[in-house]
Design a protein around this motif. Structure first.
Motif, PDB file in Angstrom:
ATOM      1  N   GLY A 382     -36.293  31.210   3.445  1.00 35.17           N
ATOM      2  CA  GLY A 382     -35.347  30.910   2.626  1.00 35.17           C
ATOM      3  C   GLY A 382     -33.938  31.179   3.480  1.00 35.17           C
ATOM      4  O   GLY A 382     -33.081  30.178   4.402  1.00 35.17           O
ATOM      5  N   ALA A 383     -33.892  32.540   2.896  1.00 37.29           N
ATOM      6  CA  ALA A 383     -32.615  32.965   3.044  1.00 37.29           C
ATOM      7  C   ALA A 383     -32.565  33.707   5.095  1.00 37.29           C
ATOM      8  O   ALA A 383     -31.574  33.437   5.607  1.00 37.29           O
ATOM      9  N   ILE A 384     -33.783  34.359   5.673  1.00 34.54           N
ATOM     10  CA  ILE A 384     -33.445  34.188   7.557  1.00 34.54           C
ATOM     11  C   ILE A 384     -33.254  32.680   7.241  1.00 34.54           C
ATOM     12  O   ILE A 384     -32.064  32.564   8.700  1.00 34.54           O
ATOM     13  N   LYS A 385     -33.539  31.669   7.352  1.00 30.56           N
ATOM     14  CA  LYS A 385     -32.865  30.570   7.737  1.00 30.56           C
ATOM     15  C   LYS A 385     -31.507  29.806   7.947  1.00 30.56           C
ATOM     16  O   LYS A 385     -31.122  30.042   8.531  1.00 30.56           O
ATOM     17  N   VAL A 390     -25.602  29.792   9.456  1.00 30.28           N
ATOM     18  CA  VAL A 390     -25.351  30.143   9.059  1.00 30.28           C
ATOM     19  C   VAL A 390     -24.675  31.588   8.666  1.00 30.28           C
ATOM     20  O   VAL A 390     -25.583  32.130   7.491  1.00 30.28           O
ATOM     21  N   GLU A 391     -24.151  32.883   9.872  1.00 30.36           N
ATOM     22  CA  GLU A 391     -23.940  34.363   9.016  1.00 30.36           C
ATOM     23  C   GLU A 391     -23.625  34.654   8.148  1.00 30.36           C
ATOM     24  O   GLU A 391     -22.455  34.114   8.074  1.00 30.36           O
ATOM     25  N   GLY A 392     -24.294  35.819   7.537  1.00 29.38           N
ATOM     26  CA  GLY A 392     -23.844  35.895   6.287  1.00 29.38           C
ATOM     27  C   GLY A 392     -23.716  35.402   5.141  1.00 29.38           C
ATOM     28  O   GLY A 392     -22.682  35.347   4.138  1.00 29.38           O
ATOM     29  N   PHE A 393     -24.370  33.860   5.418  1.00 29.69           N
ATOM     30  CA  PHE A 393     -24.300  33.197   3.717  1.00 29.69           C
ATOM     31  C   PHE A 393     -25.401  33.430   2.441  1.00 29.69           C
ATOM     32  O   PHE A 393     -24.146  33.402   1.423  1.00 29.69           O
TER      33      PHE A 393
END
Length: 409
Positions: A382-385, A390-393
């Motif tokens: 989930g973190a990768i997606k 959104v970059e750096g979310f």
């Protein structure tokens, strides 16, 4: 606000102390129920006294999951104060006492060496007048020490500019002034609301009822088990001239001898129907189900183990009520700990800071449920997606909040 005075606060503490003491007795499994039912005599009731720790389990199941980690944006370095006051014991004591009695209090003082000292005081030894919009006290009172008879030996009256100490020996009374602007007694409250500004206990009236119901069931089962082990027997047709039979001998003897009467009639032996233990088991399960629904636990938590072991996801799903209660407790108790940090920083620096200066500090808690391998994999995907969208979310701090695992520096 108008000063109420120490006499008013003493009476207020006495009024609420009975309720708090009852919760602590329930937690310690020392409470003795008055009514045992109409079928068990008082003598048997004292002999077959059941003890169940469901109320303690309901508190510990949540308290053990509330692990305080610190504050983010700690611009005033307040964690240094907590680290100097044995934080492993302090935070656990503050959380546990608040869950048992609905609230507790932190007594803040300064030692001779200038270090700020923090001490947790139970709700049956402290009280005060609360300011609803801040959660701080306008005036506080605490019993710091009691004698062997339970009477107050050292008392403290907390005001916005000083703390008055009262001893049983009045010649020792003294006052200590400070520049904080608030009393040095801060409440930590669990689930506060407008009707109960000092919160609600984790040990509810419903929970106490279901535990009492289960205790009565076990006591009846213990008494019934005696008759189950030694069924009651009877003899009819004995002559009136026969010697009385000892009841204990008739119960344990493997062979009894009866002679026929002169007219040739013979005694008839019989046995009463043995009572079944099954109804007590079902009634105990009903009480356990009622308590589990009240406290957010499962039947497994109360000792009724299911056949199929559950995965981490299944355990988390079955504890959804406990998860929601834990998040609510984190918000309410975290607010109290933030107030403690605020007052302690003011006392340490001898400067009356404004409370809004501490609003950027956010209490941080460990996850209520530890992540297993499958959950870690799901969080990682989930973190990768999310970072692709959104970059750096999702960053390192966010992942630590989700998993409770602190990554490499």
């Amino acid at each position: 606000m108008t000063e109420k005075g120490i006499e008013y606060l003493r009476k207020k503490l006495i009024y609420h102390k009975i309720r708090v003491d009852l919760r602590y007795k329930q937690y310690a499994m020392k409470h003795i129920d008055r009514s045992k039912g109409i079928t068990i005599p008082t003598q048997l009731s004292q002999q077959y006294r059941a003890v169940i720790g469901w109320c303690a389990k309901g508190v510990d199941a949540l308290a053990d999951r509330l692990v305080f980690k610190g504050f983010s944006n700690d611009e005033f370095n307040v964690m240094e104060i907590f680290e100097e006051n044995n934080p492993d014991i302090f935070f656990d004591s503050a959380v546990l006492s608040a869950l048992i009695a609905s609230c507790d209090f932190v007594y803040i003082s300064k030692g001779d060496d200038g270090e700020v000292r923090l001490q947790v005081i139970e709700a049956n030894n402290a009280s005060g007048e609360i300011i609803p919009n801040t959660g701080l006290l306008s005036e506080g009172y605490a019993v710091l020490e009691r004698d062997d008879n339970g009477n107050a030996a050292v008392e403290a009256h907390f005001l916005s500019d000083r703390t008055d100490y009262y001893y049983s020996d009045k010649a020792k009374n003294f006052s200590v002034t400070h520049n904080v602007g608030h009393p040095l007694l801060v409440p930590i409250i669990h689930r506060a609301d407008p009707e109960r500004p000092f919160g609600r206990s984790r040990i509810t009236r419903s929970g106490m009822y279901w535990q009492s119901n289960a205790k009565r069931t076990l006591e009846r089962a213990d008494v019934t088990a005696e008759f189950y082990s030694f069924p009651q027997k009877y003899v009819t047709g004995l002559s009136q001239d026969a010697e009385p039979m000892e009841t204990w001998k008739a119960t344990i003897s493997s062979m009894l001898q009866f002679t026929a009467a002169e007219d040739g009639s013979k005694p008839t032996l019989g046995q009463f129907t043995t009572p079944s233990m099954s109804p007590f088991t079902e009634q105990l399960r009903t009480a356990a189900a009622g308590f589990a629904g009240e406290s957010g636990l499962t039947m497994d938590d109360l000792g009724f183990v299911s056949d199929n072991p559950s995965s981490a996801e299944a355990i988390k799903a079955s504890h959804e009520t406990l998860l929601v209660a834990g998040k609510k407790a984190q918000r309410s108790i975290g607010s109290g700990l933030l107030n403690v940090a605020y007052i302690a920083a003011c006392l340490r620096d001898d400067y009356p800071y404004f409370r809004y200066q501490f609003t950027k500090m956010v209490p941080k808690w460990a996850p209520l449920f530890e992540a297993d391998a499958s959950m870690l994999s799901s969080i990682g995907d989930g973190a990768i997606k999310l970072n692709q969208a959104v970059e750096g979310f999702i960053n390192k701090e966010t992942l630590e909040d989700f998993t409770g695992i602190k990554g490499a520096e």
